[in-house]
Design a protein around this motif. Sequence first.
Motif, PDB file in Angstrom:
ATOM      1  N   ARG A 127      69.235  27.005  80.406  1.00 36.17           N
ATOM      2  CA  ARG A 127      70.623  26.541  80.395  1.00 36.17           C
ATOM      3  C   ARG A 127      70.835  25.452  79.330  1.00 36.17           C
ATOM      4  NH1 ARG A 127      72.125  22.511  82.872  1.00 36.17           N
ATOM      5  NH2 ARG A 127      70.485  22.642  84.437  1.00 36.17           N
ATOM      6  N   LYS A 128      69.891  24.501  79.278  1.00 37.67           N
ATOM      7  CA  LYS A 128      70.024  23.397  78.304  1.00 37.67           C
ATOM      8  C   LYS A 128      69.998  23.927  76.874  1.00 37.67           C
ATOM      9  CE  LYS A 128      67.830  19.746  80.947  1.00 37.67           C
ATOM     10  NZ  LYS A 128      66.463  19.331  81.207  1.00 37.67           N
ATOM     11  N   SER A 162      70.787  26.914  75.880  1.00 31.94           N
ATOM     12  CA  SER A 162      72.019  27.674  75.654  1.00 31.94           C
ATOM     13  C   SER A 162      73.185  26.725  75.328  1.00 31.94           C
ATOM     14  CB  SER A 162      72.320  28.505  76.902  1.00 31.94           C
ATOM     15  OG  SER A 162      73.552  29.130  76.774  1.00 31.94           O
ATOM     16  N   GLU A 163      73.293  25.634  76.105  1.00 30.58           N
ATOM     17  CA  GLU A 163      74.393  24.673  75.869  1.00 30.58           C
ATOM     18  C   GLU A 163      74.238  23.977  74.523  1.00 30.58           C
ATOM     19  OE1 GLU A 163      74.977  23.625  80.619  1.00 30.58           O
ATOM     20  OE2 GLU A 163      74.131  22.104  79.273  1.00 30.58           O
ATOM     21  N   THR A 164      73.002  23.630  74.176  1.00 31.95           N
ATOM     22  CA  THR A 164      72.777  22.872  72.930  1.00 31.95           C
ATOM     23  C   THR A 164      73.024  23.731  71.687  1.00 31.95           C
ATOM     24  OG1 THR A 164      71.074  21.625  74.093  1.00 31.95           O
ATOM     25  CG2 THR A 164      71.095  21.417  71.700  1.00 31.95           C
ATOM     26  N   GLY A 180      74.292  27.097  71.622  1.00 33.55           N
ATOM     27  CA  GLY A 180      75.325  28.133  71.664  1.00 33.55           C
ATOM     28  C   GLY A 180      74.769  29.549  71.591  1.00 33.55           C
TER      29      GLY A 180
END
Length: 264
Positions: free
Chosen positions: A49-50, A52-54, A56
Amino acid sequence: MDLELKDKIAVITGGSKGIGEAVARELAREGVHLALCARHKEEVENTARKISETFGVQALGFACDVSRLKDIEQFVEAVKNTYPEGVDILINNAGTGSAEKIIDAPDSRWQYYWDLHVMAAVRLSRLLAPLMQKRGGGVIINNASICARQPLDYEPIYNVTKAALVMFSKCLANEFITYNIRVNCVSPGLILTPDWYKTANIVGKEKGMTPEEYLENIAKENAPIGRFATPEELAHFMVFLCSPKASYCVGSNYYVDGGWLRVT
Ligand code: NDP
């Protein structure tokens, strides 16, 4: 240099921390989508998740013990569901050190490390090759160890199973290049990951040293460069190997060890 990796899809075992996480991050930085696995569900999901968020990118985090065929089959199913278009890269990274004497280590211990270090790579290569063929080819990197060539006395089972992984990589490379899948092996030296911190806490205490003193000693005694590598220093090399810029690299075993290997 444009590494031409944007929108490629990579599967990484042991992707929740240490070297696997660093490779995942550095690939994501290049725009690569990910499927990560590790045994601890929450940790691998958080890492995915981290990242993916960082960066994109899309990132699947999946709980899987790669020493078990059933788990691997479930992971591959999840990869297929997430990326029906296929995958481009497989990094067989999950693994860990051992500590035993051959005189009393039971067969079950040998079997576990064989399944973890060798069979996981065999099974994932076999199961993911069709998904790479869908994309016209791919890249597989097996993460072995300098110990495959230069053994450490306290971990014979680790040394032996990592040596087998190096030979498996060579055989796989010769066979899979006919599918346009480039296979290589990487043999790291001292990479500062959570695995080493765990050892430093235990063994450092026994020797009356702080974890930091213990790690500094190990580096100075073994690697001519006199220090550990960061996981990122190794990841940068692996990312290059994954890229089309490494198009003529096939069937090799690359040492990334700060000069630790004592022979040429
Ligand atoms: P870490 O312990 O820091 O990370 C190991 C990763 O593998 C974690 O994500 C862990 O997650 C996962 N893992 C462990 N066992 C399994 C399993 N049975 N199934 C699925 N995932 C598993 O180790 P490193 O990053 O240091 O090591 C990674 C690889 O690099 C290993 O193969 C190691 O042998 C090799 N290597 C490391 C060196 C170093 O100096 N660090 C040097 C040479 C080689 P979880 O616990 O949740 O399963």
